[in-house]
Enzyme design. Structure first.
Site, PDB file in Angstrom:
ATOM      1  N   CYS A 187      38.566  22.991   2.176  1.00 25.38           N
ATOM      2  CA  CYS A 187      38.302  23.926   3.261  1.00 25.38           C
ATOM      3  C   CYS A 187      37.834  25.264   2.686  1.00 25.38           C
ATOM      4  O   CYS A 187      38.423  25.784   1.739  1.00 25.38           O
ATOM      5  CB  CYS A 187      39.510  24.179   4.150  1.00 25.38           C
ATOM      6  SG  CYS A 187      40.130  22.714   4.967  1.00 25.38           S
TER       7      CYS A 187
ATOM      8  N   ARG B 137      33.622  22.949  -0.725  1.00 25.98           N
ATOM      9  CA  ARG B 137      35.080  22.834  -0.569  1.00 25.98           C
ATOM     10  C   ARG B 137      35.479  21.871   0.535  1.00 25.98           C
ATOM     11  O   ARG B 137      36.671  21.605   0.728  1.00 25.98           O
ATOM     12  CB  ARG B 137      35.682  24.208  -0.257  1.00 25.98           C
ATOM     13  CG  ARG B 137      35.402  25.254  -1.303  1.00 25.98           C
ATOM     14  CD  ARG B 137      35.965  26.588  -0.874  1.00 25.98           C
ATOM     15  NE  ARG B 137      37.405  26.580  -0.863  1.00 25.98           N
ATOM     16  CZ  ARG B 137      38.176  26.882  -1.894  1.00 25.98           C
ATOM     17  NH1 ARG B 137      37.619  27.205  -3.035  1.00 25.98           N
ATOM     18  NH2 ARG B 137      39.473  26.849  -1.796  1.00 25.98           N
TER      19      ARG B 137
ATOM     20  N   TRP C  88      37.778  20.223   5.170  1.00 28.29           N
ATOM     21  CA  TRP C  88      38.038  18.948   4.495  1.00 28.29           C
ATOM     22  C   TRP C  88      39.340  18.454   5.123  1.00 28.29           C
ATOM     23  O   TRP C  88      40.400  19.033   4.905  1.00 28.29           O
ATOM     24  CB  TRP C  88      38.209  19.146   2.992  1.00 28.29           C
ATOM     25  CG  TRP C  88      38.340  17.882   2.206  1.00 28.29           C
ATOM     26  CD1 TRP C  88      37.332  17.136   1.653  1.00 28.29           C
ATOM     27  CD2 TRP C  88      39.560  17.198   1.866  1.00 28.29           C
ATOM     28  NE1 TRP C  88      37.853  16.047   1.002  1.00 28.29           N
ATOM     29  CE2 TRP C  88      39.211  16.059   1.107  1.00 28.29           C
ATOM     30  CE3 TRP C  88      40.913  17.435   2.126  1.00 28.29           C
ATOM     31  CZ2 TRP C  88      40.158  15.171   0.617  1.00 28.29           C
ATOM     32  CZ3 TRP C  88      41.846  16.542   1.632  1.00 28.29           C
ATOM     33  CH2 TRP C  88      41.467  15.422   0.889  1.00 28.29           C
TER      34      TRP C  88
ATOM     35  N   ASN D  54      43.220  27.222   5.334  1.00 29.30           N
ATOM     36  CA  ASN D  54      43.001  26.320   4.202  1.00 29.30           C
ATOM     37  C   ASN D  54      44.380  26.063   3.591  1.00 29.30           C
ATOM     38  O   ASN D  54      45.060  27.010   3.221  1.00 29.30           O
ATOM     39  CB  ASN D  54      42.055  26.994   3.198  1.00 29.30           C
ATOM     40  CG  ASN D  54      42.046  26.345   1.825  1.00 29.30           C
ATOM     41  OD1 ASN D  54      41.833  27.004   0.829  1.00 29.30           O
ATOM     42  ND2 ASN D  54      42.275  25.067   1.756  1.00 29.30           N
ATOM     43  N   GLY D  55      44.786  24.797   3.540  1.00 30.32           N
ATOM     44  CA  GLY D  55      46.102  24.473   2.981  1.00 30.32           C
ATOM     45  C   GLY D  55      46.792  23.431   3.855  1.00 30.32           C
ATOM     46  O   GLY D  55      46.138  22.739   4.631  1.00 30.32           O
TER      47      GLY D  55
ATOM     48  N   GLU E 175      35.321   9.256 -18.013  1.00 32.95           N
ATOM     49  CA  GLU E 175      34.539  10.262 -17.295  1.00 32.95           C
ATOM     50  C   GLU E 175      33.239   9.645 -16.754  1.00 32.95           C
ATOM     51  O   GLU E 175      32.835   9.937 -15.625  1.00 32.95           O
ATOM     52  CB  GLU E 175      34.251  11.444 -18.237  1.00 32.95           C
ATOM     53  CG  GLU E 175      33.399  12.546 -17.677  1.00 32.95           C
ATOM     54  CD  GLU E 175      33.941  13.223 -16.417  1.00 32.95           C
ATOM     55  OE1 GLU E 175      35.099  12.995 -16.050  1.00 32.95           O
ATOM     56  OE2 GLU E 175      33.170  13.964 -15.790  1.00 32.95           O
TER      57      GLU E 175
ATOM     58  N   LYS F  49      32.245   9.527 -12.810  1.00 27.25           N
ATOM     59  CA  LYS F  49      30.989  10.079 -12.270  1.00 27.25           C
ATOM     60  C   LYS F  49      30.307   9.051 -11.375  1.00 27.25           C
ATOM     61  O   LYS F  49      29.846   9.371 -10.296  1.00 27.25           O
ATOM     62  CB  LYS F  49      30.011  10.466 -13.390  1.00 27.25           C
ATOM     63  CG  LYS F  49      30.320  11.692 -14.194  1.00 27.25           C
ATOM     64  CD  LYS F  49      30.185  13.000 -13.473  1.00 27.25           C
ATOM     65  CE  LYS F  49      31.394  13.382 -12.723  1.00 27.25           C
ATOM     66  NZ  LYS F  49      32.482  14.036 -13.277  1.00 27.25           N
TER      67      LYS F  49
ATOM     68  N   GLU G  32      32.338   8.513  -8.062  1.00 27.13           N
ATOM     69  CA  GLU G  32      32.332   9.701  -7.200  1.00 27.13           C
ATOM     70  C   GLU G  32      31.057   9.829  -6.379  1.00 27.13           C
ATOM     71  O   GLU G  32      31.117  10.136  -5.203  1.00 27.13           O
ATOM     72  CB  GLU G  32      32.401  10.976  -8.074  1.00 27.13           C
ATOM     73  CG  GLU G  32      33.775  11.406  -8.499  1.00 27.13           C
ATOM     74  CD  GLU G  32      33.723  12.672  -9.351  1.00 27.13           C
ATOM     75  OE1 GLU G  32      34.552  13.542  -9.123  1.00 27.13           O
ATOM     76  OE2 GLU G  32      32.851  12.790 -10.248  1.00 27.13           O
TER      77      GLU G  32
ATOM     78  N   HIS H  97      42.217  -7.563 -22.619  1.00 22.24           N
ATOM     79  CA  HIS H  97      43.501  -7.742 -21.941  1.00 22.24           C
ATOM     80  C   HIS H  97      43.354  -7.654 -20.424  1.00 22.24           C
ATOM     81  O   HIS H  97      44.289  -7.279 -19.726  1.00 22.24           O
ATOM     82  CB  HIS H  97      44.505  -6.698 -22.441  1.00 22.24           C
ATOM     83  CG  HIS H  97      44.766  -6.819 -23.907  1.00 22.24           C
ATOM     84  ND1 HIS H  97      45.468  -7.873 -24.459  1.00 22.24           N
ATOM     85  CD2 HIS H  97      44.369  -6.043 -24.954  1.00 22.24           C
ATOM     86  CE1 HIS H  97      45.516  -7.728 -25.767  1.00 22.24           C
ATOM     87  NE2 HIS H  97      44.851  -6.628 -26.094  1.00 22.24           N
TER      88      HIS H  97
ATOM     89  N   LYS I  88      35.480  19.959  -3.987  1.00 20.98           N
ATOM     90  CA  LYS I  88      35.466  20.453  -5.353  1.00 20.98           C
ATOM     91  C   LYS I  88      36.754  21.165  -5.727  1.00 20.98           C
ATOM     92  O   LYS I  88      37.200  21.111  -6.866  1.00 20.98           O
ATOM     93  CB  LYS I  88      34.284  21.406  -5.527  1.00 20.98           C
ATOM     94  CG  LYS I  88      34.104  21.822  -6.944  1.00 20.98           C
ATOM     95  CD  LYS I  88      32.677  22.008  -7.306  1.00 20.98           C
ATOM     96  CE  LYS I  88      32.514  22.146  -8.793  1.00 20.98           C
ATOM     97  NZ  LYS I  88      32.648  20.883  -9.500  1.00 20.98           N
TER      98      LYS I  88
HETATM   99  C1  G6P Z   1      38.261  17.486  -7.757  1.00 22.04           C
HETATM  100  C2  G6P Z   1      36.817  17.617  -8.185  1.00 22.04           C
HETATM  101  C3  G6P Z   1      36.671  17.178  -9.633  1.00 22.04           C
HETATM  102  C4  G6P Z   1      37.608  17.966 -10.524  1.00 22.04           C
HETATM  103  C5  G6P Z   1      39.051  17.886 -10.030  1.00 22.04           C
HETATM  104  C6  G6P Z   1      39.944  18.890 -10.750  1.00 22.04           C
HETATM  105  O1  G6P Z   1      38.617  16.154  -7.713  1.00 22.04           O
HETATM  106  O2  G6P Z   1      35.981  16.847  -7.344  1.00 22.04           O
HETATM  107  O3  G6P Z   1      35.332  17.385 -10.060  1.00 22.04           O
HETATM  108  O4  G6P Z   1      37.532  17.465 -11.823  1.00 22.04           O
HETATM  109  O5  G6P Z   1      39.126  18.209  -8.644  1.00 22.04           O
HETATM  110  O6  G6P Z   1      39.521  20.179 -10.422  1.00 22.04           O
HETATM  111  P1  G6P Z   1      39.702  21.449 -11.325  1.00 22.04           P
HETATM  112  O7  G6P Z   1      39.015  22.543 -10.557  1.00 22.04           O
HETATM  113  O8  G6P Z   1      41.172  21.682 -11.447  1.00 22.04           O
HETATM  114  O9  G6P Z   1      39.060  21.191 -12.632  1.00 22.04           O
END
Ligand code: G6P
Length: 614
Positions: free
Chosen positions: A2, A27, A74, A100-101, A487, A491, A494, A510, A609
């Site tokens: 949010c 956000r 969100w 937001n929260g 990672e 990616k 996501e 395994h 994000k």
């Molecule tokens: C969300 C974002 C990710 C990020 C994660 C941790 O899931 O989409 O891209 O890695 O939060 O966020 P931070 O701001 O703590 O790195």
């Protein structure tokens, strides 16, 4: 999670709120809304969808008025629809509130308010706040600021809120606990409010970062006043913003994610700037200088983070163990905070977060701090909550990262962890002088090598075209490249919604090997280093089961080339630095697959994000 904005001043609020919401859309983007004080009272408009949908919904002229609030959501409680969108209003339409929260005790508060005759229209936790403030105004006869304060005394949870009241038309009241809120102090007697500084920077560089438990009262005539929850007046501390406006634009790229991937030679360089002193054979991290000795004496390092930051932390584990010979445990912040972890006063906790606002990481820090550990932050967003509550730390200096899928923040975090591990190893004498100097030179060469990796984009696009319709994908790596495999898989899932798993290459036998058939693309990081031969054997095992192998190899490799279906070359580098190079083709492949599948790369479904809820 949010984004919230607010404006009080002499100008029209609508364009300021809309452009602010667009900056904050990363956000959350499932619904949007505004409330603006007009001549005839409060005007509220909200709808499901993005900020552009809200603009279309309201029409070209927008809403008239010079005091207002806006929200991009969100969803946590209640599906994304017009009714659940913020702002939420009181029954008579005089009060409007954005949040937001999460209000954890909303069910109890809601029950009491229903008994008192309040009718709820939405399924959100937020709506209780607006009725609670309304109820206090009626029963106590208090003004808006005092009613907000009294209401918050009853609230358990996390919030950044902004309230507007038709009875005090020239005023906004804002409060924060655990969710971020920044106030911009404009040059024309105007004030701006936002979840982060990005909507503010085009209007002013003077900001006040609100602290937990603070309530801000902003009025046209009287300006800004700040109180704490005990009603004591506080003196706000004004700071200067350093963000450059052009870093918030796409700069000719189709998406922020592609821009940010391509920025990595620069962002990695920026995270080393002034810290890597090759001539003097030293690493200087000014932000943690006072804690160097604590690091040197540390019996253990705990790393906490979430998502991509957690993956960077895993690379950190290998780095600190190899160079500084300190045992490291890497923890998901969300797990760590709800265990009863054993934490000692001589533990160092490294908290990694791009946004500096992730709720679980914040809570993990608070727990470790309360038990006496020293907390070192690695954050990207300057002035963020994590940057402020840690004992010391280093900013990554990657610049604003707007694409929801993290790219340049990861390489900047890994760069900093490399610098830290080398610095501590050098101080401890666990890495000899010649090797230290060699690694500094190698690190210095990384930005130019990343530029070379970026040149493989055309080939990566060709590979993306072949595998864009895959339903599953496997990512394998060993040692330093195991976190890179994780990672890479993250990616892909996501942004393209293809199911993907990262695995340590040898663990494949395994379990995941059972999934391999001619339909399964397997991305393998097979660069020449300590476990090269072992990884080559793992590739053979995949090929024997007809899997399709896309391998990231060292330039000039012939062995893997002969057995893999596709290879992407990256420049040779010491094992410890390979993550900084190997992750780049994996970022690009996910990006191109997602674009080819027609996905919204910068704002993938269901994600946000800055995850300010736990
Ligand atoms: C969300 C974002 C990710 C990020 C994660 C941790 O899931 O989409 O891209 O890695 O939060 O966020 P931070 O701001 O703590 O790195």
């Amino acid at each position: 999670m949010c984004g919230i904005v607010g404006y009080v001043g002499p100008k029209e609020a609508w364009p300021i709120l809309i452009s602010g919401l667009k900056r904050l859309e990363y956000r959350g983007y499932d619904s949007a809304g505004v409330a603006i004080m007009g001549d005839k009272g409060l005007q509220v408009s909200k709808c499901k969808g993005r900020v552009a949908d809200l603009e279309a919904h309201v029409g070209k002229k927008g809403l008239k008025g010079t005091v207002g609030i806006g929200h991009t959501r969100w969803a946590t409680h209640g599906e994304p629809n017009d009714v659940n969108a913020h702002p939420h209003t009181s029954a008579n339409g005089e009060l409007a509130l954005i949040h937001n929260g999460i209000i954890e005790n909303y069910a109890t508060l809601k029950e009491e308010l229903i008994k008192r005759g309040y009718v709820f229209r939405s399924e959100t936790d937020t709506e209780v706040l607006v009725h609670l403030i309304d109820d206090i105004q009626r029963t106590e006869g208090t003004d808006l600021a005092e009613s907000v304060r009294l209401a918050l005394l009853n609230v358990v949870g996390a919030y950044a809120i902004v309230v507007v009241d038709a009875k005090s038309p020239d005023m906004l009241v804002a409060a924060r606990k655990s969710s971020p809120l920044v106030i911009g102090i404009g040059n024309d007697g105007d004030h701006f409010l936002a979840s982060d500084a990005t909507p503010i920077v085009e209007h002013t560089r003077n900001v006040v970062y609100m602290e937990d438990g603070e309530i801000a009262i902003i009025e046209k005539e009287k300006g800004l006043r700040v109180r704490n929850i005990k009603n004591q007046e506080l003196r706000p501390s004004v700071q200067a913003l350093e963000i450059q406006l052009e870093t918030l634009e796409k700069g000719g790229y189709d998406h922020f994610m592609l821009k940010e991937i391509n920025e990595q030679p620069r962002s990695i360089r920026d995270s080393m700037r002034g810290r890597l002193n090759i001539a003097g054979s030293e690493v200087v991290l000014g932000g943690i200088k006072d804690y160097e000795q604590k690091f040197v004496n540390a019996k253990r390092i705990l790393v906490v983070g979430c998502g991509t930051s957690w993956h960077a932390g895993m690379v950190g584990e290998y780095l600190f163990e190899e160079f500084a010979r300190i045992p490291v445990e890497v923890e998901y912040a969300s797990e760590f905070r709800y265990r009863d972890p054993v934490i000692n006063e001589d533990d160092i906790v490294i908290a990694i977060s791009q946004s500096g606002e992730t709720a679980d990481t914040l809570a993990a820090i608070e727990l470790a701090k309360s038990r006496g550990a020293t907390i070192i932050g690695i954050c990207n967003v300057v002035g963020s909550s994590i940057a402020r509550i840690t004992h010391a730390g280093s900013y990554t200096h990657a610049g604003p990262e707007i694409g929801v899928a993290s790219t340049k923040a990861f390489t900047a975090q890994v760069t900093l962890l490399t610098l830290m591990a080398l610095m501590i190893g050098h101080r401890k004498g666990t890495i000899d002088g010649a090797r230290f100097q060699q690694l500094l030179l190698e690190l210095d060469a990384i930005p130019a090598k990343v530029e070379r990796v970026l040149k493989t984009e055309a080939q990566i696009k060709y590979i993306a075209e072949i595998y864009k319709d895959a339903r599953n994908a496997l990512y394998l790596g060993r040692g330093y490249c195991f976190p890179v495999a994780l990672e890479g898989a993250l990616k892909l899932k996501e942004i393209s919604y293809i199911h993907a798993e990262g695995y340590p290459a040898a663990e494949m036998k395994h379990g995941p090997i059972a999934l391999i058939d001619e339909e399964m693309p397997v991305f393998v990081i097979a660069t020449q280093g300590a476990s090269y031969e072992k990884v080559v054997s793992n590739i053979q095992e995949v090929k024997a089961r007809k899997g399709k192998v896309i391998a990231i190899v060292t330039e000039g490799d012939t062995v893997v080339k002969a057995i893999a279906d596709h290879t992407i070359e990256i420049p040779a580098s010491p094992d410890a630095l390979v993550p900084l190079l190997a992750v780049v083709p994996l970022q690009l492949i996910s990006y191109h697959i997602a674009v080819m599948r027609g996905c919204n790369v910068d704002q993938p479904r269901n994600l946000a994000k800055s995850v300010t809820v736990e």
